[in-house]
Design a protein around this motif. Sequence first.
Motif, PDB file in Angstrom:
ATOM      1  N   ALA A 142      -5.537  11.557 -13.660  1.00  0.00           N
ATOM      2  CA  ALA A 142      -4.029  11.227 -13.698  1.00  0.00           C
ATOM      3  C   ALA A 142      -3.770   9.978 -12.680  1.00  0.00           C
ATOM      4  N   ALA A 143      -4.221  10.167 -11.096  1.00  0.00           N
ATOM      5  CA  ALA A 143      -4.106   9.151 -10.441  1.00  0.00           C
ATOM      6  C   ALA A 143      -4.599   7.876 -10.969  1.00  0.00           C
ATOM      7  N   LYS A 144      -6.128   7.737 -11.400  1.00  0.00           N
ATOM      8  CA  LYS A 144      -6.301   6.406 -12.027  1.00  0.00           C
ATOM      9  C   LYS A 144      -5.538   5.848 -13.184  1.00  0.00           C
ATOM     10  N   VAL A 145      -4.972   6.865 -14.238  1.00  0.00           N
ATOM     11  CA  VAL A 145      -4.061   6.266 -15.388  1.00  0.00           C
ATOM     12  C   VAL A 145      -2.849   5.735 -14.597  1.00  0.00           C
ATOM     13  N   THR A 146      -2.308   6.370 -13.496  1.00  0.00           N
ATOM     14  CA  THR A 146      -0.992   6.085 -12.886  1.00  0.00           C
ATOM     15  C   THR A 146      -1.338   4.521 -12.304  1.00  0.00           C
ATOM     16  N   VAL A 201      -3.402   2.156 -13.426  1.00  0.00           N
ATOM     17  CA  VAL A 201      -3.657   1.185 -14.299  1.00  0.00           C
ATOM     18  C   VAL A 201      -2.276   0.927 -15.112  1.00  0.00           C
ATOM     19  N   ARG A 202      -1.319   2.046 -15.203  1.00  0.00           N
ATOM     20  CA  ARG A 202      -0.243   1.716 -15.961  1.00  0.00           C
ATOM     21  C   ARG A 202       0.666   1.024 -15.236  1.00  0.00           C
ATOM     22  N   MET A 203       1.001   1.215 -13.964  1.00  0.00           N
ATOM     23  CA  MET A 203       1.982   0.675 -13.065  1.00  0.00           C
ATOM     24  C   MET A 203       1.653  -0.875 -12.586  1.00  0.00           C
ATOM     25  N   TYR A 238       0.808  -1.441  -0.045  1.00  0.00           N
ATOM     26  CA  TYR A 238       0.019  -0.158   0.027  1.00  0.00           C
ATOM     27  C   TYR A 238       0.738   1.441  -0.006  1.00  0.00           C
ATOM     28  N   ARG A 239       2.197   1.025   0.378  1.00  0.00           N
ATOM     29  CA  ARG A 239       3.133   2.192   0.109  1.00  0.00           C
ATOM     30  C   ARG A 239       3.156   2.836  -1.120  1.00  0.00           C
ATOM     31  N   TRP A 240       2.991   2.043  -2.158  1.00  0.00           N
ATOM     32  CA  TRP A 240       2.936   2.490  -3.557  1.00  0.00           C
ATOM     33  C   TRP A 240       1.886   3.261  -4.058  1.00  0.00           C
ATOM     34  N   VAL A 241       0.609   3.480  -3.169  1.00  0.00           N
ATOM     35  CA  VAL A 241      -0.418   4.279  -3.405  1.00  0.00           C
ATOM     36  C   VAL A 241       0.008   5.766  -3.319  1.00  0.00           C
TER      37      VAL A 241
END
Length: 292
Positions: A155-159, A161-163, A30-33
């Motif tokens: 931008a948060a959602k795209v991040t 999805v992409r990661m 969860y730190r990656w959030v």
Amino acid sequence: MGPQVACPPLLRFDNAVAELTAVAPEPRSYRWVAAPLLAFAVFSLTAGLLAAHDPRSKGYFRLFFSDPLHLKAGFATAAVVLACFQLFTAAWIFRKLPWEKPAWVNPVHRWSGRLAFAFTLPVAYHCIFKLGFRSPSTRVLAHSLFGCAVYGSFAAKVTIVRMHRFPRPVLPIAGGLLFAVLIGVWYTSAVWLYSQNTAAAAPAKSSTIPAAANVVAGEKVFKTAGCGSCHTLEAAGADGQIGPNLDSARPDFATARAKVEAGGGGMPSFTGQLSADQIRDVAAFVAKEAGP
């Protein structure tokens, strides 16, 4: 060549399990959030900083709408309709619906999201680069904040999805946040506009400019109240393109005063912002000076 030795069934089973395990990497902690949260902050603040200016009078477009306000409301409504469809298809993708998921759901979900984002761009152009971040009322302030947050949420959602590999609840929460913020933008703009009473206010008994009206004072009110950011009026040096061109409309005193008092059609009521004398004076100025 020596004889081939068959692989024991147990060994083949162990190899298959190992392969399946190898292609299922561990989910992120969860730190990656922090990464999508940073994207949210950067894009929201960037939108706010780009909008930090006074309203600009030129550069608006209306396409096939009656004015830029209704253009924004129309595109915002279309984006919300697609966002509702996104919510439906997302529930289908996450197996929350009672039907089997067909193959077309995932690509349709992605393309409807892209189209919804495209529909927000004409709105963003007018709000960010023309009108700017404004706060004359609670509604407008909320709309400005929601507008900046839309692009941060996207931008948060795209991040996410992409990661990939975020904990399972993260993506639905991000999608829900984006949907909620978009609804906030729509509610504080399109819903407000469509709910305005567009019926003409009852005219005064006489449209004659009263003797007590001060046209010079009315010109000052016209400029300080921001009327020129929306309306064109050559006598005031105003060339706003959001609202009606007053030189073309040439409203009489009663019509101008009623509109300033009651608002309507996207124009707010100024009853709580201007005194009765100021409303009288600005209406007198418009009625006297409007026209070629």
